[in-house]
Write an enzyme that holds these catalytic residues in place. Sequence first.
Site, PDB file in Angstrom:
ATOM      1  N   GLU A   1      -0.407   6.613 -10.603  1.00 50.28           N
ATOM      2  CA  GLU A   1      -0.615   6.705  -9.089  1.00 50.28           C
ATOM      3  C   GLU A   1      -0.891   7.617  -8.216  1.00 50.28           C
ATOM      4  O   GLU A   1      -1.545   7.969  -7.449  1.00 50.28           O
ATOM      5  CB  GLU A   1       0.346   5.596  -8.247  1.00 50.28           C
ATOM      6  CG  GLU A   1       0.064   3.827  -9.211  1.00 50.28           C
ATOM      7  CD  GLU A   1       0.987   2.867  -8.453  1.00 50.28           C
ATOM      8  OE1 GLU A   1       1.415   3.130  -7.416  1.00 50.28           O
ATOM      9  OE2 GLU A   1       2.022   2.720  -9.384  1.00 50.28           O
TER      10      GLU A   1
ATOM     11  N   HIS B   1       8.318   1.086 -36.147  1.00 52.38           N
ATOM     12  CA  HIS B   1       7.675  -0.595 -36.744  1.00 52.38           C
ATOM     13  C   HIS B   1       6.170  -1.364 -36.385  1.00 52.38           C
ATOM     14  O   HIS B   1       5.712  -0.992 -36.932  1.00 52.38           O
ATOM     15  CB  HIS B   1       8.390  -1.478 -36.301  1.00 52.38           C
ATOM     16  CG  HIS B   1      10.064  -1.334 -36.528  1.00 52.38           C
ATOM     17  ND1 HIS B   1      10.294  -1.371 -37.584  1.00 52.38           N
ATOM     18  CD2 HIS B   1      11.095  -0.727 -35.750  1.00 52.38           C
ATOM     19  CE1 HIS B   1      11.439  -1.083 -38.015  1.00 52.38           C
ATOM     20  NE2 HIS B   1      12.070  -1.203 -36.980  1.00 52.38           N
TER      21      HIS B   1
ATOM     22  N   LYS C   1      -7.023  -5.414  -5.055  1.00 53.39           N
ATOM     23  CA  LYS C   1      -6.438  -6.302  -3.923  1.00 53.39           C
ATOM     24  C   LYS C   1      -7.402  -6.848  -3.687  1.00 53.39           C
ATOM     25  O   LYS C   1      -6.677  -8.073  -2.931  1.00 53.39           O
ATOM     26  CB  LYS C   1      -5.283  -5.296  -2.973  1.00 53.39           C
ATOM     27  CG  LYS C   1      -3.997  -4.737  -3.764  1.00 53.39           C
ATOM     28  CD  LYS C   1      -3.124  -4.891  -2.697  1.00 53.39           C
ATOM     29  CE  LYS C   1      -2.065  -5.036  -3.878  1.00 53.39           C
ATOM     30  NZ  LYS C   1      -0.752  -3.411  -2.849  1.00 53.39           N
TER      31      LYS C   1
HETATM   32  C1  F6R Z   1       3.541   1.677  -5.459  1.00 56.43           C
HETATM   33  C2  F6R Z   1       2.068   1.077  -4.880  1.00 56.43           C
HETATM   34  C3  F6R Z   1       1.875  -0.273  -5.579  1.00 56.43           C
HETATM   35  C4  F6R Z   1       2.033  -1.503  -4.872  1.00 56.43           C
HETATM   36  C5  F6R Z   1       1.717  -2.901  -5.443  1.00 56.43           C
HETATM   37  C6  F6R Z   1       2.236  -3.656  -4.686  1.00 56.43           C
HETATM   38  O1  F6R Z   1       2.843   2.759  -4.474  1.00 56.43           O
HETATM   39  O2  F6R Z   1       1.129   1.295  -4.151  1.00 56.43           O
HETATM   40  O3  F6R Z   1       2.198  -0.102  -6.440  1.00 56.43           O
HETATM   41  O4  F6R Z   1       3.876  -0.944  -4.992  1.00 56.43           O
HETATM   42  O5  F6R Z   1       0.217  -2.605  -5.096  1.00 56.43           O
HETATM   43  O6  F6R Z   1       2.577  -3.182  -3.083  1.00 56.43           O
HETATM   44  P1  F6R Z   1       3.736  -4.376  -2.616  1.00 56.43           P
HETATM   45  O7  F6R Z   1       4.804  -3.362  -3.671  1.00 56.43           O
HETATM   46  O8  F6R Z   1       3.401  -4.230  -1.643  1.00 56.43           O
HETATM   47  O9  F6R Z   1       4.155  -5.892  -2.976  1.00 56.43           O
END
Ligand code: F6R
Length: 320
Positions: free
Chosen positions: A204, A220, A310
Amino acid sequence: LSWHKQALRGLEAAEKAGRIEPGRGPILFCGMGGSGIVGDMVAALAYGRLRRPVIVVKDRTPPSWVNDDTLVVAVSYSGNTGETLECVEKAYRHTGRILLVSSGGRMQELAFEKNLPLIKITPNLLPRAALAELLYAVVGYLRSIGLELASSCEVEESIDILRKGIGEDAAKSIAELLYNKLPVVASTFTLQALAVRWKNELNENAKIPAKVELIPEWGHNDVVGWEEPVNAPYAFILIDDPGSPEYKPLLDFAAEWYERLGPVARVELKGEGMLAKLMYGSLLAGLASLELASMRGVDPAVTRGIALYKEAYKSSSPNR
Ligand code: F6R
């Protein structure tokens, strides 16, 4: 990353949330990415300590054994992560023992609608940068309902280590070793959470792929994969816990095996307690990956792939 302050804020935030009876069954963690890693770390802390299993689900459906004796802890920094929200809604059909941890979003609404306790985390951070607040909030809360993951001495020790911080040079030399390389992060099984945290931070912040390998399972299968690997510029991070000397010969063996293939950085963890080790290792991972991001000229804060993913997730979810 003033994680020592975050840790104290997390402990404080935990005190303000309503209590739930812990039940007697397994503890289920739901969460993704920078929030999901909190579950991994709790599982690592609980491993040699709690008499209840801690299971971490990084997906949209909880396991079929969830019942009213299961304690569910759902962590979503933003409060809007689809998989985590779905997991909570499905778990709620079987148990009311659900603790929510979030800075707001839909998860906060859910807490209100279903009358579930919420630990409110400081908003406007990147989830991965809020690790200390999230983790100490959960550690503090579980302790207050009789589930001790770390003694108060261990909590203090870990905060002390965070307060002292890590010299720039240590992070820089790891970043230099990793520059233009494909990183492989190896640790022992009990430190899996930390190896995954390293991988995630490299993904990230520095925008590169990374692989995790776990000893002794490593011996293994992975070990053979390094006999004739694809010709590529690999670099290896070997996480070493001096508090587990029984693994030293295995780590020495792995280090020698890797050295034929690329540079190896052996990261020695600091601290006595597991919490200190996890936090020290995570802090170093954060700083090294930020340093690498700057060497590569990439913006560590922006995670375009996650945002696009997302969006794609929404079309896979019937509810939103
Ligand atoms: C870490 C990041 C991602 C989020 C993940 C879940 O900084 O941006 O790994 O943590 O997409 O989102 P949240 O944490 O808001 O549930």
